[in-house]
Design a protein around this motif. Structure first.
Motif, PDB file in Angstrom:
ATOM      1  N   LEU A  23      19.084   8.544 -12.255  1.00 31.27           N
ATOM      2  CA  LEU A  23      17.908   8.001 -12.922  1.00 31.27           C
ATOM      3  C   LEU A  23      17.113   7.119 -11.968  1.00 31.27           C
ATOM      4  N   VAL A  24      15.799   7.287 -11.982  1.00 28.99           N
ATOM      5  CA  VAL A  24      14.895   6.550 -11.099  1.00 28.99           C
ATOM      6  C   VAL A  24      13.964   5.696 -11.948  1.00 28.99           C
ATOM      7  N   LEU A  25      13.763   4.434 -11.526  1.00 33.06           N
ATOM      8  CA  LEU A  25      12.744   3.580 -12.130  1.00 33.06           C
ATOM      9  C   LEU A  25      11.812   3.085 -11.032  1.00 33.06           C
ATOM     10  N   GLY A  26      10.582   3.577 -11.035  1.00 34.48           N
ATOM     11  CA  GLY A  26       9.559   3.097 -10.115  1.00 34.48           C
ATOM     12  C   GLY A  26       8.830   1.920 -10.734  1.00 34.48           C
ATOM     13  N   ILE A  27       8.642   0.866  -9.959  1.00 37.29           N
ATOM     14  CA  ILE A  27       8.014  -0.367 -10.444  1.00 37.29           C
ATOM     15  C   ILE A  27       6.730  -0.628  -9.674  1.00 37.29           C
ATOM     16  N   CYS A  28       5.613  -0.744 -10.402  1.00 37.69           N
ATOM     17  CA  CYS A  28       4.295  -1.046  -9.830  1.00 37.69           C
ATOM     18  C   CYS A  28       3.931  -0.015  -8.762  1.00 37.69           C
ATOM     19  N   LEU A  29       3.815  -0.394  -7.500  1.00 35.15           N
ATOM     20  CA  LEU A  29       3.549   0.588  -6.458  1.00 35.15           C
ATOM     21  C   LEU A  29       4.617   1.677  -6.460  1.00 35.15           C
ATOM     22  N   GLY A  30       5.862   1.311  -6.780  1.00 37.64           N
ATOM     23  CA  GLY A  30       6.945   2.299  -6.844  1.00 37.64           C
ATOM     24  C   GLY A  30       6.666   3.396  -7.849  1.00 37.64           C
ATOM     25  N   MET A  31       6.045   3.056  -8.976  1.00 38.28           N
ATOM     26  CA  MET A  31       5.641   4.069  -9.950  1.00 38.28           C
ATOM     27  C   MET A  31       4.534   4.932  -9.370  1.00 38.28           C
ATOM     28  N   GLN A  32       3.549   4.318  -8.713  1.00 40.86           N
ATOM     29  CA  GLN A  32       2.423   5.073  -8.159  1.00 40.86           C
ATOM     30  C   GLN A  32       2.867   6.024  -7.053  1.00 40.86           C
ATOM     31  N   LEU A  33       3.889   5.648  -6.293  1.00 42.68           N
ATOM     32  CA  LEU A  33       4.402   6.521  -5.238  1.00 42.68           C
ATOM     33  C   LEU A  33       4.944   7.832  -5.796  1.00 42.68           C
ATOM     34  N   LEU A  34       5.370   7.815  -7.060  1.00 43.57           N
ATOM     35  CA  LEU A  34       5.912   9.028  -7.683  1.00 43.57           C
ATOM     36  C   LEU A  34       4.819  10.019  -8.066  1.00 43.57           C
ATOM     37  N   THR A  65       0.822  -1.198   0.000  1.00 43.88           N
ATOM     38  CA  THR A  65       0.000   0.000   0.000  1.00 43.88           C
ATOM     39  C   THR A  65       0.867   1.264   0.000  1.00 43.88           C
ATOM     40  N   PRO A  66       0.357   2.350  -0.609  1.00 39.95           N
ATOM     41  CA  PRO A  66       1.079   3.626  -0.543  1.00 39.95           C
ATOM     42  C   PRO A  66       1.270   4.097   0.897  1.00 39.95           C
ATOM     43  N   MET A  67       0.297   3.824   1.751  1.00 44.15           N
ATOM     44  CA  MET A  67       0.382   4.276   3.138  1.00 44.15           C
ATOM     45  C   MET A  67       1.613   3.702   3.837  1.00 44.15           C
ATOM     46  N   ALA A  68       1.817   2.385   3.695  1.00 49.65           N
ATOM     47  CA  ALA A  68       2.961   1.746   4.356  1.00 49.65           C
ATOM     48  C   ALA A  68       4.278   2.202   3.752  1.00 49.65           C
ATOM     49  N   HIS A 102      -2.006  -5.513 -10.041  1.00 48.88           N
ATOM     50  CA  HIS A 102      -2.415  -4.240  -9.448  1.00 48.88           C
ATOM     51  C   HIS A 102      -3.928  -4.066  -9.549  1.00 48.88           C
ATOM     52  N   SER A 103      -4.462  -3.237  -8.656  1.00 45.42           N
ATOM     53  CA  SER A 103      -5.878  -2.856  -8.689  1.00 45.42           C
ATOM     54  C   SER A 103      -6.052  -1.363  -8.941  1.00 45.42           C
ATOM     55  N   TYR A 104      -4.953  -0.613  -8.848  1.00 49.02           N
ATOM     56  CA  TYR A 104      -4.958   0.832  -9.064  1.00 49.02           C
ATOM     57  C   TYR A 104      -4.024   1.141 -10.228  1.00 49.02           C
ATOM     58  N   ALA A 105      -4.311   2.246 -10.921  1.00 43.95           N
ATOM     59  CA  ALA A 105      -3.531   2.559 -12.120  1.00 43.95           C
ATOM     60  C   ALA A 105      -3.545   4.058 -12.380  1.00 43.95           C
ATOM     61  N   LEU A 106      -2.645   4.489 -13.252  1.00 47.26           N
ATOM     62  CA  LEU A 106      -2.608   5.873 -13.688  1.00 47.26           C
ATOM     63  C   LEU A 106      -3.398   6.005 -14.979  1.00 47.26           C
ATOM     64  N   PHE A 162      12.962  10.646 -14.264  1.00 49.80           N
ATOM     65  CA  PHE A 162      12.085   9.720 -13.548  1.00 49.80           C
ATOM     66  C   PHE A 162      11.286   8.873 -14.534  1.00 49.80           C
ATOM     67  N   PHE A 163      11.420   7.562 -14.387  1.00 50.11           N
ATOM     68  CA  PHE A 163      10.687   6.599 -15.200  1.00 50.11           C
ATOM     69  C   PHE A 163       9.817   5.762 -14.267  1.00 50.11           C
ATOM     70  N   GLY A 164       8.726   5.231 -14.803  1.00 48.38           N
ATOM     71  CA  GLY A 164       7.895   4.325 -14.021  1.00 48.38           C
ATOM     72  C   GLY A 164       7.230   3.306 -14.915  1.00 48.38           C
TER      73      GLY A 164
END
Length: 196
Positions: free
Chosen positions: A72-83, A49-52, A143-147, A172-174
């Protein structure tokens, strides 16, 4: 080149580290700001979760560090959503706001959540992450949430709705999918990121 994996406390970090090692790179897992500040490439993975994850990021004084990171940053799954700016999963939680986009819950008729399994991705203008990767290649999603599709979208997929499968803003990449679980295509994407 120094490669780091941010320990958000919400991920299976070992599989990502192993995927990077198979490509000939060594990655260090850490949430220590002094160690992370020496890195050239930073992975932000995530399952949970983003909260945790945001609680751990703030606890380790990493909020401003990540937002102002020059490598360079690569966010993966929740990591992308955190951005992103905020998520419907926890509207009261301030996320990193690198991308001014709201993460939404996938809502469509006749689908089950989470979106779990292999799905194709499509792009209009091929991003450097997808160098030597065929169009309509399949990647592994969970995932259940998306951009929603937005000005940062470089690649899209569909599960009831069209959503951003990959985004980029400056350094920043995700990616919404898990490249470390996506076979040869996922390995190519990680390699492309490491070789930018």
């Amino acid at each position: 080149m120094k490669v780091m994996i941010l320990n958000t406390g919400c991920a299976n970090l070992a599989s990502l580290k192993y995927s990077i090692k198979k490509l000939g790179f060594n990655a260090i897992i850490s949430s220590n700001i002094d160690k992370l500040s020496t890195s050239d490439k930073l992975f932000i993975p995530g399952v949970g979760t983003p909260m945790a994850a945001m609680k751990k990021i703030k606890l380790n004084n990493l909020y401003s560090f990540i937002k102002n990171y020059k490598g360079l940053v690569l966010g993966i799954c929740l990591g992308m959503q955190l951005l992103c700016h905020v998520s419907e999963e926890c509207l009261g939680v301030k996320m990193l706001d690198v991308f001014n986009v709201k993460v939404i819950r996938i809502k469509a008729e006749n689908i089950f959540l989470p979106h779990n399994g292999w799905n194709t991705v499509n792009w209009d203008n091929k991003n450097i992450l997808f160098k030597n990767i065929n169009e309509k290649e399949r990647f592994y999603f969970l995932h259940s949430y998306a951009l929603p599709i937005n000005k940062y979208t470089v690649c899209r997929s569909n599960y009831g709705i069209n959503f951003s499968a990959a985004i980029q803003k400056n350094n920043f990449f995700g990616v919404q999918f898990h490249p470390e679980k996506s076979g040869s295509a996922g390995s190519k994407l990680i390699k492309n990121f490491l070789e930018i």
